[in-house]
Motif scaffolding. Structure first.
Motif, PDB file in Angstrom:
ATOM      1  N   LEU A 133      59.590 -30.008  48.872  1.00  0.00           N
ATOM      2  CA  LEU A 133      59.183 -31.299  48.311  1.00  0.00           C
ATOM      3  C   LEU A 133      58.619 -32.211  49.398  1.00  0.00           C
ATOM      4  N   GLN A 134      59.218 -32.164  50.578  1.00  0.00           N
ATOM      5  CA  GLN A 134      58.706 -32.957  51.698  1.00  0.00           C
ATOM      6  C   GLN A 134      57.276 -32.542  52.049  1.00  0.00           C
ATOM      7  N   SER A 135      57.050 -31.234  52.153  1.00  0.00           N
ATOM      8  CA  SER A 135      55.726 -30.737  52.543  1.00  0.00           C
ATOM      9  C   SER A 135      54.685 -30.974  51.457  1.00  0.00           C
ATOM     10  N   ALA A 136      55.143 -31.159  50.205  1.00  0.00           N
ATOM     11  CA  ALA A 136      54.225 -31.416  49.101  1.00  0.00           C
ATOM     12  C   ALA A 136      53.876 -32.905  48.971  1.00  0.00           C
ATOM     13  N   GLY A 137      54.432 -33.735  49.848  1.00  0.00           N
ATOM     14  CA  GLY A 137      54.118 -35.162  49.821  1.00  0.00           C
ATOM     15  C   GLY A 137      55.196 -36.027  49.210  1.00  0.00           C
ATOM     16  N   GLY A 138      56.362 -35.440  48.934  1.00  0.00           N
ATOM     17  CA  GLY A 138      57.467 -36.219  48.383  1.00  0.00           C
ATOM     18  C   GLY A 138      58.043 -37.180  49.407  1.00  0.00           C
ATOM     19  N   GLU A 139      58.477 -38.344  48.937  1.00  0.00           N
ATOM     20  CA  GLU A 139      59.125 -39.334  49.791  1.00  0.00           C
ATOM     21  C   GLU A 139      60.527 -39.617  49.267  1.00  0.00           C
ATOM     22  N   GLU A 140      61.374 -40.175  50.152  1.00  0.00           N
ATOM     23  CA  GLU A 140      62.771 -40.435  49.802  1.00  0.00           C
ATOM     24  C   GLU A 140      63.431 -39.168  49.245  1.00  0.00           C
ATOM     25  N   VAL A 141      63.132 -38.031  49.877  1.00  0.00           N
ATOM     26  CA  VAL A 141      63.705 -36.764  49.414  1.00  0.00           C
ATOM     27  C   VAL A 141      65.203 -36.764  49.693  1.00  0.00           C
ATOM     28  N   ALA A 142      65.983 -36.299  48.732  1.00  0.00           N
ATOM     29  CA  ALA A 142      67.438 -36.338  48.879  1.00  0.00           C
ATOM     30  C   ALA A 142      68.076 -35.148  48.175  1.00  0.00           C
TER      31      ALA A 142
END
Length: 256
Positions: free
Chosen positions: A168-177
């Motif tokens: 999800l981080q590499s796909a452009g997600g922010e505030e990943v948890a």
């Protein structure tokens, strides 16, 4: 590749996305990785397909008459929503009409947890907290969805949560948890009794109608494994056989 995701999920991995294109890319990458679509949820206000929706549905419309017409499911929606299950529209205070899909959408609509719906009175954040999301993250996600961003939640086994976090981080997600949030799911397979009918449907059915609902649902499921069709078939059968009484409950059997 789906075997790694066969056992019940233990963690939720969530992220905010600023635009629908990045969200769609993330969902496609999850599906390509073997995550079942039934374990992916999204919620947002500004889907490109929103212009195709002619007004939003109340909870009761969605659960009852919305089921019979198929309005809860993907026919009204395009883009990323067509990849997921249980697409619906609901009204949340402070957010207005939002589009939701997947088990989170079903939970917010009240389809699987009658008690949860009350938490929506205080906004999306309260609903997420009631499902087990930490208060600080829930507040951030509510603010982001309010600003027009999208929330993506993925349920995975604990040993896969780090891998999905990085995806999800590499796909452009922010505030990943990664959180212990637990989303309610409808029972797998046949219903064993009327106690498994979701609260919003059960409240509108007499005991006889509840039994008819269970029998019709199970019969439909034995002919086709698609739960969506089984729900619609059961609800249509209720309306064929019963009329509402003065309290709005389907209890009056129609003359044959």
């Amino acid at each position: 590749m789906t075997s790694a995701f066969a056992k019940p999920p233990e963690k939720c991995v969530s992220a905010a996305f600023k635009d629908e294109k990045k969200l769609q890319d993330a969902v496609q990458r999850l599906l390509d990785r073997g995550v079942p679509k039934e374990r992916i949820s999204i919620i947002g206000r500004n889907f490109q397909s929103e212009a195709r929706i002619t007004g939003f549905l109340t909870k009761k419309d969605v659960i009852l008459d919305g089921l019979a017409s198929g309005a809860l499911y993907g026919s009204l929606f395009g883009s990323v929503l067509s990849l997921l299950t249980g697409v619906g529209v609901l009204f949340i205070p402070f957010l207005g009409a939002v589009v939701a899909a997947g088990p989170l959408g079903a939970a917010l609509l009240g389809a699987t947890s009658g008690a949860l719906y009350g938490a929506l009175g205080a906004g999306l954040g309260s609903a997420l907290i009631s499902l087990g999301m930490p208060q600080d993250k829930a507040a951030i996600y509510q603010t982001r969805v309010q600003a027009g961003e999208f929330l993506l939640v993925v349920e995975v086994p604990e040993e896969k949560s780090g891998e999905i976090f990085l995806l999800l981080q590499s796909a452009g997600g922010e505030e990943v948890a990664i959180t212990d949030m637990q989303l309610p799911h409808e029972p797998e397979g046949e219903l064993t009794g009327s106690d498994q009918i979701s609260p919003e449907i059960k409240a509108d059915l007499s005991e006889e109608a509840q039994q008819t609902f269970v029998e019709t649902y199970n019969q439909s499921l034995s002919e086709s494994p698609e739960k969506t069709n089984a729900l619609k078939t059961a609800w249509e059968r209720i309306k064929q056989l019963f009329d509402r009484d003065d309290k709005g409950i389907f209890s009056k059997r129609k003359a044959s």
